[in-house]
Design a protein around this motif. Structure first.
Motif, PDB file in Angstrom:
ATOM      1  N   LYS A  94      -1.270   6.578  13.043  1.00 41.81           N
ATOM      2  CA  LYS A  94      -2.060   5.835  12.073  1.00 41.81           C
ATOM      3  C   LYS A  94      -3.069   4.995  12.846  1.00 41.81           C
ATOM      4  N   TYR A 113     -14.864   2.350   7.397  1.00 43.84           N
ATOM      5  CA  TYR A 113     -14.362   2.381   6.024  1.00 43.84           C
ATOM      6  C   TYR A 113     -13.413   1.232   5.718  1.00 43.84           C
ATOM      7  N   TYR A 119      -6.941   2.648  12.706  1.00 47.16           N
ATOM      8  CA  TYR A 119      -7.827   1.866  11.852  1.00 47.16           C
ATOM      9  C   TYR A 119      -9.266   2.341  12.037  1.00 47.16           C
ATOM     10  N   ASN A 120      -9.965   2.602  10.922  1.00 49.78           N
ATOM     11  CA  ASN A 120     -11.367   2.983  10.945  1.00 49.78           C
ATOM     12  C   ASN A 120     -12.188   1.815  10.410  1.00 49.78           C
ATOM     13  N   ALA A 153     -10.370   0.865   6.586  1.00 50.11           N
ATOM     14  CA  ALA A 153      -9.130   1.470   6.100  1.00 50.11           C
ATOM     15  C   ALA A 153      -8.395   2.142   7.258  1.00 50.11           C
ATOM     16  N   TYR A 154      -7.112   2.379   7.029  1.00 50.32           N
ATOM     17  CA  TYR A 154      -6.303   3.110   7.996  1.00 50.32           C
ATOM     18  C   TYR A 154      -6.364   4.591   7.662  1.00 50.32           C
ATOM     19  N   MET A 155      -6.319   5.407   8.694  1.00 51.25           N
ATOM     20  CA  MET A 155      -6.332   6.859   8.525  1.00 51.25           C
ATOM     21  C   MET A 155      -5.169   7.454   9.302  1.00 51.25           C
ATOM     22  N   VAL A 210      -4.107  10.400  11.718  1.00 47.88           N
ATOM     23  CA  VAL A 210      -4.614  11.437  12.611  1.00 47.88           C
ATOM     24  C   VAL A 210      -3.496  12.458  12.775  1.00 47.88           C
TER      25      VAL A 210
END
Length: 97
Positions: A59, A65, A61-62, A67-69, A71
């Motif tokens: 997980k 955005y 952080y971006n 938000a968390y993404m 991968v």
């Protein structure tokens, strides 16, 4: 050093034509790729060992955005140099001659 310079130097050292040298190097890279894609490591004496490993899902952080993404997991190639190569590179002069 780029690919064509490598071919030229190998050709000079082996006495083979550039075409033969390019085919041989291409075949060696193909065998190495096949072994790594099957999950088998490759060890080359005086150079090192190529192995694959799986980076787990993570997980991140971006900030764009805010938000968390997630991968997804992926397989990557690791290279561990041989101890002789490490020592040779370690003591090279950093001065430009």
């Amino acid at each position: 050093m780029n690919y064509s310079e490598l071919i030229e130097r190998l050709s000079d050292q082996t006495g083979k034509s550039k075409k033969e040298t390019k085919e041989l190097l291409s075949d060696a890279i193909s065998v190495l790729s096949d072994q790594l894609s099957s999950g088998t490591g490759v060890s080359i004496p005086d150079l090192g060992t190529f192995q694959t490993k799986v980076n787990e899902e993570k997980k991140v952080y971006n900030p764009h955005y805010d938000a968390y993404m997630i991968v997804p997991p992926k397989r990557v190639v690791n290279f561990s140099p041989a101890s002789g190569l490490k020592e040779e590179v370690k003591f090279l002069s950093t001065d430009e001659d």
